[in-house]
Scaffold this motif. Sequence first.
Motif, PDB file in Angstrom:
ATOM      1  N   ARG A  61       0.835  -1.207   0.000  1.00  0.00           N
ATOM      2  CA  ARG A  61       0.000   0.000   0.000  1.00  0.00           C
ATOM      3  C   ARG A  61       0.868   1.255   0.000  1.00  0.00           C
ATOM      4  N   GLU A  62       1.909   1.237   0.831  1.00  0.00           N
ATOM      5  CA  GLU A  62       2.765   2.416   0.942  1.00  0.00           C
ATOM      6  C   GLU A  62       3.539   2.666  -0.346  1.00  0.00           C
ATOM      7  N   LEU A  63       4.089   1.616  -0.919  1.00  0.00           N
ATOM      8  CA  LEU A  63       4.867   1.777  -2.150  1.00  0.00           C
ATOM      9  C   LEU A  63       3.979   2.190  -3.331  1.00  0.00           C
ATOM     10  N   MET A  64       2.794   1.637  -3.407  1.00  0.00           N
ATOM     11  CA  MET A  64       1.886   2.019  -4.484  1.00  0.00           C
ATOM     12  C   MET A  64       1.399   3.459  -4.312  1.00  0.00           C
ATOM     13  N   ARG A  65       1.307   3.908  -3.070  1.00  0.00           N
ATOM     14  CA  ARG A  65       0.850   5.275  -2.798  1.00  0.00           C
ATOM     15  C   ARG A  65       1.966   6.299  -2.987  1.00  0.00           C
TER      16      ARG A  65
ATOM     17  N   ARG B 247       4.961  -5.847 -12.065  1.00  0.00           N
ATOM     18  CA  ARG B 247       5.138  -7.213 -12.565  1.00  0.00           C
ATOM     19  C   ARG B 247       4.833  -8.168 -11.427  1.00  0.00           C
ATOM     20  N   CYS B 248       3.807  -8.995 -11.585  1.00  0.00           N
ATOM     21  CA  CYS B 248       3.334  -9.804 -10.468  1.00  0.00           C
ATOM     22  C   CYS B 248       2.718 -11.109 -10.965  1.00  0.00           C
ATOM     23  N   ASN B 249       2.440 -12.017 -10.020  1.00  0.00           N
ATOM     24  CA  ASN B 249       1.604 -13.166 -10.348  1.00  0.00           C
ATOM     25  C   ASN B 249       0.172 -12.838  -9.935  1.00  0.00           C
ATOM     26  N   VAL B 250      -0.737 -13.749 -10.155  1.00  0.00           N
ATOM     27  CA  VAL B 250      -2.149 -13.438  -9.929  1.00  0.00           C
ATOM     28  C   VAL B 250      -2.452 -13.209  -8.450  1.00  0.00           C
ATOM     29  N   GLY B 251      -1.792 -13.946  -7.564  1.00  0.00           N
ATOM     30  CA  GLY B 251      -2.008 -13.743  -6.139  1.00  0.00           C
ATOM     31  C   GLY B 251      -1.539 -12.375  -5.691  1.00  0.00           C
ATOM     32  N   GLU B 252      -0.409 -11.923  -6.231  1.00  0.00           N
ATOM     33  CA  GLU B 252       0.105 -10.600  -5.900  1.00  0.00           C
ATOM     34  C   GLU B 252      -0.784  -9.509  -6.481  1.00  0.00           C
ATOM     35  N   LEU B 253      -1.321  -9.743  -7.664  1.00  0.00           N
ATOM     36  CA  LEU B 253      -2.286  -8.801  -8.241  1.00  0.00           C
ATOM     37  C   LEU B 253      -3.480  -8.639  -7.312  1.00  0.00           C
ATOM     38  N   ALA B 254      -3.985  -9.755  -6.795  1.00  0.00           N
ATOM     39  CA  ALA B 254      -5.129  -9.706  -5.879  1.00  0.00           C
ATOM     40  C   ALA B 254      -4.802  -8.880  -4.645  1.00  0.00           C
ATOM     41  N   ALA B 255      -3.577  -9.027  -4.122  1.00  0.00           N
ATOM     42  CA  ALA B 255      -3.181  -8.263  -2.939  1.00  0.00           C
ATOM     43  C   ALA B 255      -3.110  -6.775  -3.242  1.00  0.00           C
TER      44      ALA B 255
ATOM     45  N   ALA C 266      -4.757  -5.214  -5.555  1.00  0.00           N
ATOM     46  CA  ALA C 266      -6.135  -4.770  -5.777  1.00  0.00           C
ATOM     47  C   ALA C 266      -6.984  -4.865  -4.517  1.00  0.00           C
ATOM     48  N   GLU C 267      -6.441  -5.542  -3.489  1.00  0.00           N
ATOM     49  CA  GLU C 267      -7.139  -5.742  -2.215  1.00  0.00           C
ATOM     50  C   GLU C 267      -8.469  -6.476  -2.409  1.00  0.00           C
ATOM     51  N   VAL C 268      -8.370  -7.598  -3.141  1.00  0.00           N
ATOM     52  CA  VAL C 268      -9.517  -8.483  -3.317  1.00  0.00           C
ATOM     53  C   VAL C 268      -9.174  -9.832  -2.702  1.00  0.00           C
ATOM     54  N   PRO C 269     -10.179 -10.639  -2.297  1.00  0.00           N
ATOM     55  CA  PRO C 269      -9.908 -11.891  -1.581  1.00  0.00           C
ATOM     56  C   PRO C 269      -9.049 -12.867  -2.383  1.00  0.00           C
ATOM     57  N   TRP C 270      -8.082 -13.464  -1.697  1.00  0.00           N
ATOM     58  CA  TRP C 270      -7.190 -14.452  -2.307  1.00  0.00           C
ATOM     59  C   TRP C 270      -6.421 -15.144  -1.214  1.00  0.00           C
ATOM     60  N   GLN C 271      -6.153 -16.433  -1.363  1.00  0.00           N
ATOM     61  CA  GLN C 271      -5.388 -17.192  -0.382  1.00  0.00           C
ATOM     62  C   GLN C 271      -3.959 -17.319  -0.868  1.00  0.00           C
ATOM     63  N   GLN C 272      -3.084 -16.448  -0.354  1.00  0.00           N
ATOM     64  CA  GLN C 272      -1.677 -16.472  -0.743  1.00  0.00           C
ATOM     65  C   GLN C 272      -0.994 -17.697  -0.146  1.00  0.00           C
TER      66      GLN C 272
END
Length: 251
Positions: free
Chosen positions: A102-106, A114-122, A124-130
């Motif tokens: 959050r801090e780095l994106m802000r 550059r991310c995988n799908v789980g990192e994308l979910a994080a 975007a702050e949507v539910p995902w089981q990392q």
Amino acid sequence: MSLNHIRRHAPLVHCISNIVVANFKANGLLAIGASPVMADAPEEVAQMVAIAGALSINMGTLNSESVKAMLAAGKAANALGTPVVFDPVGAGATEFRRQTVRELMREVKHTVLRCNVGELAAVAEVPWQQKGVDSGDGDLAVVEVAKQVAQRYGVVVAVTGETDIVTDGERVSEISGGSALTPLVTGTGCLLSAVVAAGLVGSDDAYTATVAVLQDYKRVAEIAAAQSTQVGDFQIGFLNALQQVSVGVAA
């Protein structure tokens, strides 16, 4: 070819790297004619960014000091107009990582995420089981979420996996190919982020540059797999194929 573009420009890439993959990442960049520098002391990163062509931020082995370094380097790069690639490794695994993302994106304007799908979910702050630093499990409309993140942050989003997806919020490319051996070698994704950073140097369009790098990277994996019988062979073959593709001698 994007890797040949990198070889011709021979950029210095400043990598704030996780310790697990620093050696592989440095060797991979050298194989395509780029120059890596692994500097993560908060006291020097701004000066190091000033002489680099691109900045690659990887939060795989995160700690409080590295967070300070990432923020300082990112802000310095933004002030200089230097491209920044952010690899939010394991972004959803712990609250510390989620807060750091959050801090780095802000606070930092990234050129490419550059991310995988789980990192994308994080992000975007949507539910995902990392699952640690691996992608994990969940149900996500990847293209739509990637476009939303791209639009929200003004960043090119590259979600890599069996099929890679790249979007700038409007344009979308899907890139297939590669090898099932790739995720069995630690650092191939982290290296990719640094290669994307190198590919941005001398490029006018971050979206097309990123697509071109991912296409070449899939080809590198295919060449390495064709020459390998085991995972250890694949790792060595991957570095060899990076060099071959970058100089244009790969079959």
